[in-house]
Structures are given as C-alpha cells and as structure tokens.
Design a protein around this motif. Sequence first.
Motif, short mmCIF file in Angstrom:
data_model
loop_
_atom_site.label_atom_id
_atom_site.label_comp_id
_atom_site.label_asym_id
_atom_site.label_seq_id
_atom_site.Cartn_x
_atom_site.Cartn_y
_atom_site.Cartn_z
N ASN A 38 35.44 71.72 3.58
CA ASN A 38 35.84 72.93 4.29
C ASN A 38 36.18 74.08 3.35
OD1 ASN A 38 35.49 71.82 6.86
ND2 ASN A 38 37.53 70.89 6.81
N GLU A 39 35.50 74.15 2.23
CA GLU A 39 35.70 75.24 1.29
C GLU A 39 34.81 76.44 1.62
OE1 GLU A 39 35.12 73.65 -2.59
OE2 GLU A 39 36.87 72.35 -2.47
N ILE A 40 33.70 76.19 2.34
CA ILE A 40 32.84 77.27 2.79
C ILE A 40 32.59 77.09 4.28
CG2 ILE A 40 31.70 77.68 0.57
CD1 ILE A 40 29.32 76.10 1.58
N SER A 41 32.29 78.19 4.96
CA SER A 41 32.05 78.14 6.40
C SER A 41 30.61 77.69 6.68
CB SER A 41 32.29 79.51 7.02
OG SER A 41 31.36 80.44 6.51
N LEU A 42 30.34 77.43 7.95
CA LEU A 42 28.99 77.01 8.34
C LEU A 42 27.97 78.11 8.05
CD1 LEU A 42 27.11 74.97 9.69
CD2 LEU A 42 27.68 76.03 11.88
N ARG A 43 28.36 79.36 8.29
CA ARG A 43 27.44 80.48 8.03
C ARG A 43 27.10 80.57 6.55
NH1 ARG A 43 28.71 85.98 10.76
NH2 ARG A 43 27.62 84.90 12.41
N LYS A 44 28.09 80.46 5.67
CA LYS A 44 27.82 80.49 4.23
C LYS A 44 26.98 79.29 3.82
CE LYS A 44 31.76 83.14 2.60
NZ LYS A 44 32.96 83.12 1.75
N PHE A 45 27.25 78.14 4.42
CA PHE A 45 26.48 76.94 4.12
C PHE A 45 25.00 77.15 4.43
CE2 PHE A 45 24.69 72.93 5.80
CZ PHE A 45 24.70 72.19 4.64
N VAL A 46 24.72 77.70 5.60
CA VAL A 46 23.32 77.95 5.99
C VAL A 46 22.69 78.99 5.07
CG1 VAL A 46 21.86 78.87 7.83
CG2 VAL A 46 23.69 77.27 8.38
N VAL A 47 23.42 80.05 4.77
CA VAL A 47 22.88 81.11 3.91
C VAL A 47 22.61 80.58 2.50
CG1 VAL A 47 23.44 83.30 2.77
CG2 VAL A 47 23.88 83.02 5.20
N TYR A 48 23.55 79.85 1.94
CA TYR A 48 23.39 79.34 0.57
C TYR A 48 22.25 78.34 0.48
CZ TYR A 48 27.91 81.46 -0.58
OH TYR A 48 28.94 82.33 -0.78
N THR A 49 22.14 77.44 1.45
CA THR A 49 21.06 76.46 1.39
C THR A 49 19.70 77.13 1.57
OG1 THR A 49 21.37 75.97 3.75
CG2 THR A 49 22.44 74.51 2.18
N THR A 50 19.62 78.08 2.49
CA THR A 50 18.35 78.78 2.70
C THR A 50 17.95 79.58 1.47
OG1 THR A 50 18.89 78.96 5.05
CG2 THR A 50 17.14 80.38 4.21
N LEU A 51 18.91 80.29 0.88
CA LEU A 51 18.61 81.09 -0.31
C LEU A 51 18.20 80.21 -1.50
CD1 LEU A 51 21.30 83.90 -0.27
CD2 LEU A 51 18.83 84.14 -0.02
N SER A 52 18.91 79.12 -1.72
CA SER A 52 18.59 78.29 -2.88
C SER A 52 17.21 77.65 -2.73
CB SER A 52 19.66 77.22 -3.10
OG SER A 52 19.73 76.35 -2.00
N MET A 53 16.88 77.18 -1.53
CA MET A 53 15.55 76.60 -1.35
C MET A 53 14.47 77.68 -1.40
SD MET A 53 15.97 73.49 1.37
CE MET A 53 16.70 74.45 2.66
N GLY A 54 14.72 78.83 -0.79
CA GLY A 54 13.74 79.91 -0.80
C GLY A 54 13.46 80.43 -2.19
#
Length: 75
Positions: A38-54
């Motif tokens: 719970n150090e990052i929110s769900l929105r940040k989780f989705v953004v970070y995973t999408t950006l790193s893979m992209g």
Amino acid sequence: MNRRYTMEVILVSIFSAIVIIITVFCMMKAIITAYKRNEISLRKFVVYTTLSMGIGVIVASVLPFGYQRIFDYIY
C-alpha cells in the motif's frame, strides 16, 4: 551505406533486448511489491506498469536501427 542487417546487429539487438526484458521484469517486481504494501495507489500502479512495459518495448524495437547506424559508421 549498406542497410541490410548483419549478423552482428542481430546478435547485439537480441542480447540488448534480453537485458531490457530482465530490467522491466525487476521493475515490475518492485512495483508489485510497493502496491501490495500500500505504498502506491492502484492508479499509480497501473500507470507505472504500463509505462515500464511500453518504454521497454519501444526501446527494444528501436535498438536495431541504432545499432545498424553505429555499425555503418564503424565499418
């Protein structure tokens, strides 16, 4: 200039893509761990995973062109 891909460019691109995949995988593990704690929110989780893979896919797909230009300058 010779524009066809040589064996050197293909091999260097494959090895670089492997390094990029390993890096993205480690980043994903860190992001998942941060989300579970719970150090990052769900929105940040989705953004970070999408950006790193992209970004990983973009960099891995552009590498052969950059290596081809480098090898053209060398040879």
